[in-house]
Design an enzyme around this catalytic site. Structure first.
Site, short mmCIF file in Angstrom:
data_model
loop_
_atom_site.label_atom_id
_atom_site.label_comp_id
_atom_site.label_asym_id
_atom_site.label_seq_id
_atom_site.Cartn_x
_atom_site.Cartn_y
_atom_site.Cartn_z
N CYS A 2 -4.93 9.40 4.32
CA CYS A 2 -4.57 9.09 2.95
C CYS A 2 -4.52 10.39 2.18
O CYS A 2 -5.54 11.04 1.97
CB CYS A 2 -5.61 8.14 2.32
SG CYS A 2 -5.23 7.70 0.61
N GLU A 127 2.33 6.84 1.74
CA GLU A 127 2.46 7.36 3.10
C GLU A 127 3.92 7.76 3.32
O GLU A 127 4.83 7.20 2.69
CB GLU A 127 2.03 6.32 4.14
CG GLU A 127 0.53 6.11 4.24
CD GLU A 127 -0.23 7.29 4.82
OE1 GLU A 127 0.43 8.30 5.19
OE2 GLU A 127 -1.46 7.22 4.92
#
Length: 344
Positions: A2, A127
């Site tokens: 992340c 992402e």
């Protein structure tokens, strides 16, 4: 991993969105600690600060461990045992903590065994998928209910707005060797990517495992167990750390790639192929206007004005993923065509 998140709610609304019931069943909102430091953002990266939930007992030893507080902490854990005078001299990246090594690496083990567990809050995270023409960013978040897309009644006590993504984290407190203000920092725990988002990570399969995603705590019971370190021991709490399928996502513009870009366009969906941004259509200008005003926190803005975000998916959503259908209905009311669903 992340590497970027968004958290755009103003401080008061963030507090309302984190309402919970304490051990006695009383409805409460967590109190802010250093809330004046919190800055909403559509594009948060490591070394920036962000909001986390933690047990009040970490700050007050006589407090009920089921009570929660909100605190603004820096992303990138600095261990309490770090001896140098400048935390930026830490030689390794601690923004993410892999679940399979968190009990073996010294940076995290000590804090974890001491119960320093926190919940990192965000609208969602980004992402990137490797493609022939470069990397395509996606915004990933919890499915949203119909209530989250409509205005609630005046004076509602219960928060009906955007459901925040709640990620498991570890925090620590570092004191400068020469004295000075304590520095609170956190790391987001990561797990193997779930099936729904694994296609984004197809380029990074290592040792038979898909590249990681945040460990998401789905529901207040999971949040309660993760935060209440006095009642829930470490070995029981870490059972909560596992992939979840209860997430949805949509492609966004490469505008988000630049960390300096911090506007609603970061989270706005795009049509893949055309790269036509949502802000170019009249109906979605209203959506972006709401997003932009959500971090201003002006007195004129009603607290229960709720976000109108859109959802466009690569995979056909399962019945539990209702965000796309709700948003399509909202867009239809604005006199514009419903957003299309994309197939893999």
């Amino acid at each position: 991993m992340c590497g970027r998140t968004a958290c755009s709610l103003a401080a008061d609304n963030l507090r309302r969105a984190c309402a919970y019931r304490d051990r006695r069943g009383k409805h409460r909102q967590p109190e802010w600690v250093r809330g004046d430091r919190y800055q909403p953002s559509y594009n948060k990266g490591p070394q920036s600060s962000g909001p986390v939930l933690l047990s009040r007992r970490h700050l007050h030893q006589d407090a009920d461990s089921s009570e929660r507080v909100l605190m603004d902490m820096r992303w990138g854990l600095v261990p309490s045992w770090f001896k140098q005078d400048n935390p930026s001299k830490l030689q390794y990246n601690t923004s993410n903590c892999r679940s399979d090594t968190m009990l073996s690496k010294s940076s995290y083990k000590g804090a974890l065994l001491k119960g320093k567990r926190c919940v990192v809050l965000a609208d969602g995270f980004y992402e990137w998928q490797q493609q022939s023409g470069g990397k395509q960013p996606y915004f990933i978040y919890f499915p949203q209910t119909k209530d989250a897309m409509e205005k609630g009644s005046e004076g509602d006590e219960e928060w009906k707005g955007w459901r925040l993504l709640t990620m498991a984290g570890i925090f620590d407190c570092w004191e400068p060797p020469a004295g000075g203000e304590m520095l609170y920092t956190y790391s987001i725990i990561t797990v193997e990517a779930s099936k729904d988002v694994s296609f984004i990570h197809h380029r990074q399969v290592r040792a038979g495992k898909r590249e990681g995603m945040p460990a998401i705590l789905d529901g207040d019971e999971a949040i309660r167990k993760w935060l209440d370190f006095a009642e829930v021991p470490t070995q029981e709490a870490i059972k909560l750390i596992q992939p979840t399928e209860n997430i949805v996502f949509h492609p966004v513009s490469t505008f988000v790639n630049n960390i300096r870009n911090n506007t609603p366009e970061c989270v706005a969906p795009i049509e893949l192929g055309t790269k036509k941004e949502v802000r170019a259509t009249p109906s979605n200008k209203g959506m972006l206007g709401w997003l932009k005003s959500s971090q201003e926190g002006s007195p004129q803005k009603k607290e229960n004005d709720l976000p109108k975000w859109t959802s466009q998916f690569i995979h056909s959503p399962s019945p539990k993923k209702t965000s796309a259908d709700v948003m399509q209905q909202w867009l239809g009311k604005q006199g514009q065509p419903a957003a299309k669903k994309h197939k893999a």
